[in-house]
Scaffold this motif. Structure first.
Motif, PDB file in Angstrom:
ATOM      1  N   ALA A 264       0.824  -1.207   0.000  1.00  0.00           N
ATOM      2  CA  ALA A 264       0.000   0.000   0.000  1.00  0.00           C
ATOM      3  C   ALA A 264       0.861   1.260   0.000  1.00  0.00           C
ATOM      4  N   VAL A 265       1.907   1.279   0.810  1.00  0.00           N
ATOM      5  CA  VAL A 265       2.787   2.445   0.862  1.00  0.00           C
ATOM      6  C   VAL A 265       3.500   2.630  -0.476  1.00  0.00           C
ATOM      7  N   ALA A 266       3.938   1.531  -1.077  1.00  0.00           N
ATOM      8  CA  ALA A 266       4.610   1.619  -2.380  1.00  0.00           C
ATOM      9  C   ALA A 266       3.662   2.165  -3.440  1.00  0.00           C
ATOM     10  N   PHE A 267       2.417   1.666  -3.462  1.00  0.00           N
ATOM     11  CA  PHE A 267       1.449   2.161  -4.444  1.00  0.00           C
ATOM     12  C   PHE A 267       1.145   3.632  -4.198  1.00  0.00           C
ATOM     13  N   LEU A 268       0.991   4.015  -2.927  1.00  0.00           N
ATOM     14  CA  LEU A 268       0.668   5.401  -2.605  1.00  0.00           C
ATOM     15  C   LEU A 268       1.769   6.341  -3.073  1.00  0.00           C
ATOM     16  N   ALA A 269       3.036   5.970  -2.831  1.00  0.00           N
ATOM     17  CA  ALA A 269       4.159   6.811  -3.265  1.00  0.00           C
ATOM     18  C   ALA A 269       4.208   6.908  -4.785  1.00  0.00           C
ATOM     19  N   TRP A 270       4.007   5.771  -5.463  1.00  0.00           N
ATOM     20  CA  TRP A 270       4.028   5.771  -6.927  1.00  0.00           C
ATOM     21  C   TRP A 270       2.888   6.610  -7.499  1.00  0.00           C
ATOM     22  N   SER A 271       1.698   6.441  -6.928  1.00  0.00           N
ATOM     23  CA  SER A 271       0.534   7.147  -7.455  1.00  0.00           C
ATOM     24  C   SER A 271       0.618   8.644  -7.215  1.00  0.00           C
ATOM     25  N   ARG A 272       1.165   9.066  -6.082  1.00  0.00           N
ATOM     26  CA  ARG A 272       1.287  10.496  -5.814  1.00  0.00           C
ATOM     27  C   ARG A 272       2.250  11.166  -6.798  1.00  0.00           C
ATOM     28  N   ARG A 273       3.303  10.460  -7.168  1.00  0.00           N
ATOM     29  CA  ARG A 273       4.229  11.022  -8.162  1.00  0.00           C
ATOM     30  C   ARG A 273       3.563  11.104  -9.534  1.00  0.00           C
ATOM     31  N   ARG A 274       2.780  10.102  -9.848  1.00  0.00           N
ATOM     32  CA  ARG A 274       2.155  10.039 -11.171  1.00  0.00           C
ATOM     33  C   ARG A 274       0.906  10.915 -11.256  1.00  0.00           C
ATOM     34  N   HIS A 275       0.152  10.994 -10.140  1.00  0.00           N
ATOM     35  CA  HIS A 275      -1.113  11.751 -10.122  1.00  0.00           C
ATOM     36  C   HIS A 275      -1.133  12.642  -8.880  1.00  0.00           C
ATOM     37  N   PRO A 276      -0.540  13.834  -8.939  1.00  0.00           N
ATOM     38  CA  PRO A 276      -0.494  14.702  -7.760  1.00  0.00           C
ATOM     39  C   PRO A 276      -1.836  15.310  -7.381  1.00  0.00           C
ATOM     40  N   ASP A 277      -2.842  15.188  -8.223  1.00  0.00           N
ATOM     41  CA  ASP A 277      -4.166  15.724  -7.910  1.00  0.00           C
ATOM     42  C   ASP A 277      -5.210  14.674  -8.257  1.00  0.00           C
ATOM     43  N   ARG A 278      -6.387  14.810  -7.665  1.00  0.00           N
ATOM     44  CA  ARG A 278      -7.425  13.801  -7.888  1.00  0.00           C
ATOM     45  C   ARG A 278      -8.089  13.972  -9.250  1.00  0.00           C
ATOM     46  N   GLU A 279      -8.675  12.902  -9.730  1.00  0.00           N
ATOM     47  CA  GLU A 279      -9.344  12.922 -11.023  1.00  0.00           C
ATOM     48  C   GLU A 279     -10.641  13.725 -10.949  1.00  0.00           C
ATOM     49  N   GLU A 280     -11.009  14.303 -12.074  1.00  0.00           N
ATOM     50  CA  GLU A 280     -12.224  15.130 -12.133  1.00  0.00           C
ATOM     51  C   GLU A 280     -13.444  14.296 -12.523  1.00  0.00           C
ATOM     52  N   ARG A 281     -13.274  13.325 -13.397  1.00  0.00           N
ATOM     53  CA  ARG A 281     -14.399  12.536 -13.872  1.00  0.00           C
ATOM     54  C   ARG A 281     -14.531  11.278 -13.025  1.00  0.00           C
ATOM     55  N   VAL A 282     -15.751  11.003 -12.588  1.00  0.00           N
ATOM     56  CA  VAL A 282     -15.965   9.820 -11.746  1.00  0.00           C
ATOM     57  C   VAL A 282     -16.851   8.786 -12.441  1.00  0.00           C
TER      58      VAL A 282
END
Length: 295
Positions: A264-282
């Protein structure tokens, strides 16, 4: 002053003398009521968070129709699989594998198969998976916190003996098979530890989501990391008999917590680098809610 304070503190936490009450012929079980309360809370919290993300009111209730039964089946299956001898061993009773009201739900199986239910429901409704999982994750922590009180009603899954003022009283009939303790022994109330940890983790998760605008599965990953961080050390206190109690010196569930925490920590670090903001479309393209022009 300190002595006066200690004098009024409880010397132990009593366990309920009964875990089932009857309204006529209808049994009301504390274990089931705890789980139901958790489900209701999770749906309510998830619904509010989903609408705040731009989702349609009622979506989370629809997804719960899939997630709840999937999750219950998964939770029971995980418990039975990791304690198979209790039901299929020499003195076991296979039919008791169906007695869910007597306790025995493995959270890992519940989360895994519950997520499958969400996947099915989300695909049918055209909902993007990661945003809805992010919306639902904090509520699951509250559900777990409330559901743990079912262990209190059943006098199960407690920790090793302790003389702390909040030690839990357990009737001798509910001690682990083959184990005996001195009269008046109290035990670590691991149900309470996990319940309080879940509520604290919920508060941290909601704060982090607002502060850092988490998205793309980051709330879900933070949920897994926070929960397993607490579950890992709480699990080391428990003395209930399980088949996989010594896997490389640790209980199997402790290893599960460690592996999931790291992932979980590894995914969180990777995702924050790749997506610093949340998605707009749900919603998936073309599946967005259509506003009623006559409203």
């Amino acid at each position: 002053m300190a002595l006066d304070l200690l004098a009024v503190l409880p010397l132990s936490i009593p366990s309920p003398s009964e875990g089932t009450w009857y309204v006529g012929p209808l049994p009301l079980r504390g274990y089931a009521l705890s789980i139901i309360a958790g489900i209701v809370a999770a749906i309510w919290i998830g619904e509010r968070r989903w609408v705040a993300r731009g989702g349609r009111a009622g979506d989370i209730q629809d997804l719960a129709i899939w997630a709840v039964p999937f999750g219950l089946v998964g939770a029971r299956a995980y418990h039975v699989a990791t304690d198979a001898s209790r039901y299929f061993g020499e003195d076991g009773n296979p039919w008791q594998a169906l007695y869910i009201w007597k306790g025995g739900l493995g959270i890992w199986g519940g989360i895994a198969l519950g997520a499958v239910g969400v996947v099915v429901g989300a695909r049918l409704k055209g909902i993007r998976l990661l945003p809805v999982l992010d919306a639902m994750a904090p509520g699951v922590l509250v559900a777990q916190a409330l559901g743990r009180w079912g262990n209190w009603f059943n006098q199960e899954l407690y920790g090793r003996p302790t003389d702390l003022p909040w030690g839990l009283e357990i009737d001798p009939v509910n001690w682990p098979p083959g184990r005996s303790f001195e009269p008046g022994t109290t035990f670590h109330p691991t149900f309470l530890y996990e319940s309080l940890w879940g509520l604290a983790a919920f508060a941290v998760l909601v704060w982090a989501d607002r502060r850092f605008r988490l998205g793309h599965g980051q709330v879900l990953a933070a949920y897994v990391a926070l929960y397993t961080l607490g579950r890992g050390w709480i699990e080391t206190l428990r003395i209930d008999d399980v088949e996989l109690s010594d896997v490389g010196g640790l209980r199997f569930n402790v290893w599960t917590s460690i592996v999931l925490f790291v992932a979980a920590v590894a995914f969180l670090a990777w995702s924050r680098r790749r997506h610093p903001d949340r998605e707009e479309r749900v919603y998936e393209p073309g599946r967005e809610p259509v506003e009623d022009a006559t409203a």
